[in-house]
Design a protein around this motif. Structure first.
Motif, short mmCIF file in Angstrom:
data_model
loop_
_atom_site.label_atom_id
_atom_site.label_comp_id
_atom_site.label_asym_id
_atom_site.label_seq_id
_atom_site.Cartn_x
_atom_site.Cartn_y
_atom_site.Cartn_z
N ALA A 177 0.77 -1.24 -0.02
CA ALA A 177 0.08 -0.12 -0.34
C ALA A 177 1.09 1.32 0.08
CB ALA A 177 -0.67 -0.32 0.81
N SER A 178 1.59 1.50 1.08
CA SER A 178 2.84 2.83 0.64
C SER A 178 3.99 2.48 -0.59
CB SER A 178 4.06 2.15 1.88
OG SER A 178 3.52 1.89 3.27
N ILE A 179 3.74 1.35 -1.28
CA ILE A 179 4.39 1.58 -2.52
C ILE A 179 4.10 2.19 -3.44
CG2 ILE A 179 5.33 0.27 -4.81
CD1 ILE A 179 6.67 -1.46 -2.53
N PHE A 180 2.26 1.48 -3.49
CA PHE A 180 1.12 1.91 -4.39
C PHE A 180 0.63 4.05 -3.89
CE2 PHE A 180 0.01 -1.95 -5.70
CZ PHE A 180 0.26 -1.73 -7.39
N TYR A 181 1.26 4.28 -2.71
CA TYR A 181 0.56 6.14 -1.89
C TYR A 181 2.09 6.31 -2.57
CZ TYR A 181 -0.64 9.07 1.44
OH TYR A 181 -1.42 10.66 2.08
#
Length: 254
Positions: A177-181
């Motif tokens: 989720a952090s990468i996509f964020y």
């Protein structure tokens, strides 16, 4: 600003596919962003934050461990409850915190000024927590772009890595989720950059089109503006024709 039809036909159309891919990417990033933003932000826009979408995410997260262990039990026999608790206790702790923060965000929206009274931007991405927003390096405040593309997702990524290193599956979810964020905000800033550059380029094209088309000057003399295509031999015809390249869509207020 006057609309330059030549610029929009010859130059700008090349980015349509790229813009479409970016828009599609941003749409798919809404779930991962929401999983983090409810923790890092407050006062989200009424149309930006969807409580129903948040509850759908919560439902998927709640069911996933059971589906996973059901599939696992079909291959390895009866599932071990102790093993389930070992891997997924932190998963449901995150889920409980996520639901709690979603309720907080929904309550905030109810207390914000009305969108219909022009008191609030309904697509606002919210306010970043002060401890993150006011972060400084060597006495220099970190700019908002860095906060949104690196700091916010970076903090979440570190938490995700630590949990994943502790063999907690929720850590991998948070990390992804952090990468996509981060990528989604990079894409949003890229769109903003190109929007501004499009306006600047169109303004320059408006100013240099006569030099490039009518007078036939080289791009070194027109700030890089070139004309692609055949030009009428008669200069007067070229001058009359260049007027049709500009569409004045200015609307006068009554």
């Amino acid at each position: 600003m006057k609309k330059n039809l030549y610029y929009r036909t010859v130059f700008k159309r090349s980015s349509m596919l790229q813009d479409g891919v970016l828009t599609l990417f941003l749409a798919f990033c809404s779930w991962p962003r929401l999983m983090i933003e409810v923790f890092t932000r407050k006062n989200l826009g009424e149309r930006y934050f969807s409580f129903s979408t948040a509850m759908l995410i919560a439902t998927v997260l709640a069911l996933f461990p059971f589906v996973y262990f059901e599939i696992l039990s079909r291959f390895r026999g009866a599932a071990d409850f102790f093993l389930f608790a070992t891997f997924f206790t932190t998963w449901y702790l995150y889920l409980a915190a996520f639901i709690y923060m979603c309720l907080q965000r929904r309550q905030e929206i109810k207390q914000l000024p009305s969108v219909y009274d022009l008191g609030r931007f309904s697509l606002s991405t919210g306010q970043i927590r002060p401890e993150i927003r006011n972060l400084s390096l060597s006495d220099t405040p970190v700019d908002l772009r860095t906060v949104e593309t690196l700091v916010e997702p970076g903090v979440s990524a570190v938490i995700g890595l630590l949990l994943w290193a502790a063999t907690q599956p929720i850590g991998l979810i948070i990390l992804i989720a952090s990468i996509f964020y981060a990528l989604s905000y990079m894409a949003a800033y890229r769109q903003g950059d190109h929007f501004v550059m499009d306006k600047i380029d169109e303004m320059i094209c408006n100013e240099e089109l006569v030099n490039a088309f009518v007078e036939g000057r080289d791009s070194s003399e027109t700030r890089g503006v070139s004309f692609y295509g055949r030009r009428p031999a008669d200069p007067d015809t070229r001058r009359k024709l260049v007027d049709t390249f500009i569409d004045d869509d200015t609307v006068e207020a009554l």
